[in-house]
Design a protein around this motif. Structure first.
Motif, PDB file in Angstrom:
ATOM      1  N   PHE A  11       0.835  -1.387   0.040  1.00  0.00           N
ATOM      2  CA  PHE A  11       0.066  -0.093   0.032  1.00  0.00           C
ATOM      3  C   PHE A  11       0.865   1.295   0.021  1.00  0.00           C
ATOM      4  O   PHE A  11       0.508   2.286  -0.820  1.00  0.00           O
ATOM      5  N   ILE A  12       1.985   1.071   0.841  1.00  0.00           N
ATOM      6  CA  ILE A  12       2.738   2.440   0.977  1.00  0.00           C
ATOM      7  C   ILE A  12       3.444   2.714  -0.380  1.00  0.00           C
ATOM      8  O   ILE A  12       3.406   3.947  -1.061  1.00  0.00           O
ATOM      9  N   ILE A  13       4.028   1.759  -1.021  1.00  0.00           N
ATOM     10  CA  ILE A  13       4.759   2.091  -2.387  1.00  0.00           C
ATOM     11  C   ILE A  13       3.764   2.268  -3.372  1.00  0.00           C
ATOM     12  O   ILE A  13       3.885   3.305  -4.168  1.00  0.00           O
ATOM     13  N   THR A 241       0.636  -8.644  -5.040  1.00  0.00           N
ATOM     14  CA  THR A 241       0.102  -8.608  -3.600  1.00  0.00           C
ATOM     15  C   THR A 241      -1.212  -7.610  -3.766  1.00  0.00           C
ATOM     16  O   THR A 241      -1.249  -6.491  -4.086  1.00  0.00           O
ATOM     17  N   GLY A 242      -2.007  -7.937  -2.647  1.00  0.00           N
ATOM     18  CA  GLY A 242      -3.319  -7.366  -2.591  1.00  0.00           C
ATOM     19  C   GLY A 242      -4.451  -7.479  -3.621  1.00  0.00           C
ATOM     20  O   GLY A 242      -5.400  -7.017  -3.275  1.00  0.00           O
ATOM     21  N   PRO A 250      -5.773  -0.781  -3.602  1.00  0.00           N
ATOM     22  CA  PRO A 250      -5.363  -0.427  -2.073  1.00  0.00           C
ATOM     23  C   PRO A 250      -6.522  -0.604  -1.149  1.00  0.00           C
ATOM     24  O   PRO A 250      -7.260   0.366  -1.208  1.00  0.00           O
ATOM     25  N   GLY A 251      -6.718  -1.559  -0.299  1.00  0.00           N
ATOM     26  CA  GLY A 251      -7.566  -1.519   0.620  1.00  0.00           C
ATOM     27  C   GLY A 251      -8.622  -2.269   0.386  1.00  0.00           C
ATOM     28  O   GLY A 251      -9.564  -2.573   1.327  1.00  0.00           O
ATOM     29  N   TYR A 252      -8.914  -2.687  -0.755  1.00  0.00           N
ATOM     30  CA  TYR A 252     -10.006  -3.572  -1.709  1.00  0.00           C
ATOM     31  C   TYR A 252      -9.618  -4.781  -2.174  1.00  0.00           C
ATOM     32  O   TYR A 252      -9.039  -4.570  -3.320  1.00  0.00           O
ATOM     33  N   PRO A 253      -9.858  -6.024  -1.712  1.00  0.00           N
ATOM     34  CA  PRO A 253      -9.057  -7.093  -2.262  1.00  0.00           C
ATOM     35  C   PRO A 253      -9.576  -7.523  -3.657  1.00  0.00           C
ATOM     36  O   PRO A 253      -8.881  -8.561  -4.406  1.00  0.00           O
TER      37      PRO A 253
END
Length: 293
Positions: A11-13, A241-242, A250-253
């Motif tokens: 998420f950060i990247i 990833t994710g 990001p935050g939602y799969p």
């Protein structure tokens, strides 16, 4: 030693790259895993399971059923076996996983705080060629760097045996290592999904084990398929990833299936009626992350 590229780092990247434009990121960031001309693990491969600490029989059976699901004879759409068949596209054919020995270390003979040398020593408890020795640590076992990696894979110096470590993150960093079954530490705080096998820690183990098994057969000796530096490679699944379903961000799969009876989220059917949530895998034919649903 390659590790699981977990959600928090992802998420950060990703956030730093995207600014406020998700669509632009998807369109402008091609994903290519370069083949570095090394050996891959193909053919029949024995997966030995080394359990360190206390796991219940049900927890062990979930992991065994998962590994057995990957090389089932039939691989209908939406099955764990169909997910694993993507590894066949990484040169030289199929990687057929067979569960081998299971070794129980319930007495914590190395203590409850382990470093890399302990993991390598445990992996060496089973001496077998063309095998992957998987060390699984219980929820009350601390491992150096646990929260920054969730699991790792590597190989012996002679490059004859590959090994994996995965920890049960139920009480250690579940927001990093068991997402999306737990609230993430960073990023959008969407509600966690219900774990398909009713065990947040073990269902998180399945996600990380799936990631590392795919990374191990396609980049067992750090000269197979990966992107970036060999010391911190993005591999077959860690590069995705994710992503668990279509429309992920990001935050939602992404859009996944929901069991009407239990409310649990999953995207793959497995052996003995099991259901699993498996991350997307990079498809060499399309150069894109390929989720099951």
């Amino acid at each position: 030693m390659a590790s699981v590229y977990h959600y928090a780092t992802y998420f950060i990247i990703l956030l730093s790259l995207m600014g406020n434009n998700l669509g632009a990121l998807v369109e402008q960031q091609p994903l290519v895993l370069k083949y570095h001309n090394g050996a891959l693990l193909k053919g029949n491969i024995t997966v030995n399971l080394i359990w360190y600490g206390r796991f219940t029989p049900i927890q062990r059976s979930i992991v065994v059923d998962f590994v057995q699901s990957l090389s089932a004879r039939r691989a209908p759409p939406g099955s764990a076996a169909s997910w694993w068949k993507t590894t066949e596209k990484y040169k030289s054919g199929a990687s057929n996983l067979v569960v081998g020995r299971q070794v129980l270390h319930e007495a914590y003979t190395l203590g409850k705080s382990l470093g890399n040398r302990h993991l390598v020593a445990l992996a060496g408890k089973v001496n077998a060629l063309k095998a992957i020795n998987v060390v699984l640590t219980a929820s009350d076992v601390a491992v150096a760097g646990f929260c920054s990696r969730c699991g790792t894979h590597g190989s012996t110096r002679d490059k004859k045996t590959a090994y994996i470590w995965v920890g049960n993150s139920e009480t250690q960093c579940p927001g990093q290592c068991a997402w999306p079954f737990h609230q993430p530490i960073y990023g959008p705080q969407t509600p966690p999904l219900v774990a398909p096998n009713g065990d947040v820690g073990i269902d998180g183990v399945i996600i990380n084990l799936a990631t590392l098994l795919a990374g191990t057969v396609t980049n067992p000796f750090n000269n197979g398929y990966f992107q970036g530096p060999a010391s911190a490679p993005l591999e077959a699944v860690s590069a995705c990833t994710g992503v668990f379903g279509s429309g992920a961000y990001p935050g939602y799969p992404g859009r996944v299936l929901v069991d009407k009876a239990t409310g649990a989220s999953y995207n793959a059917a497995g052996a003995n009626g099991r259901k699993f949530l498996l991350p997307a895998m990079w498809d060499p034919q399309t150069s894109a992350c390929k989720p099951l649903v």
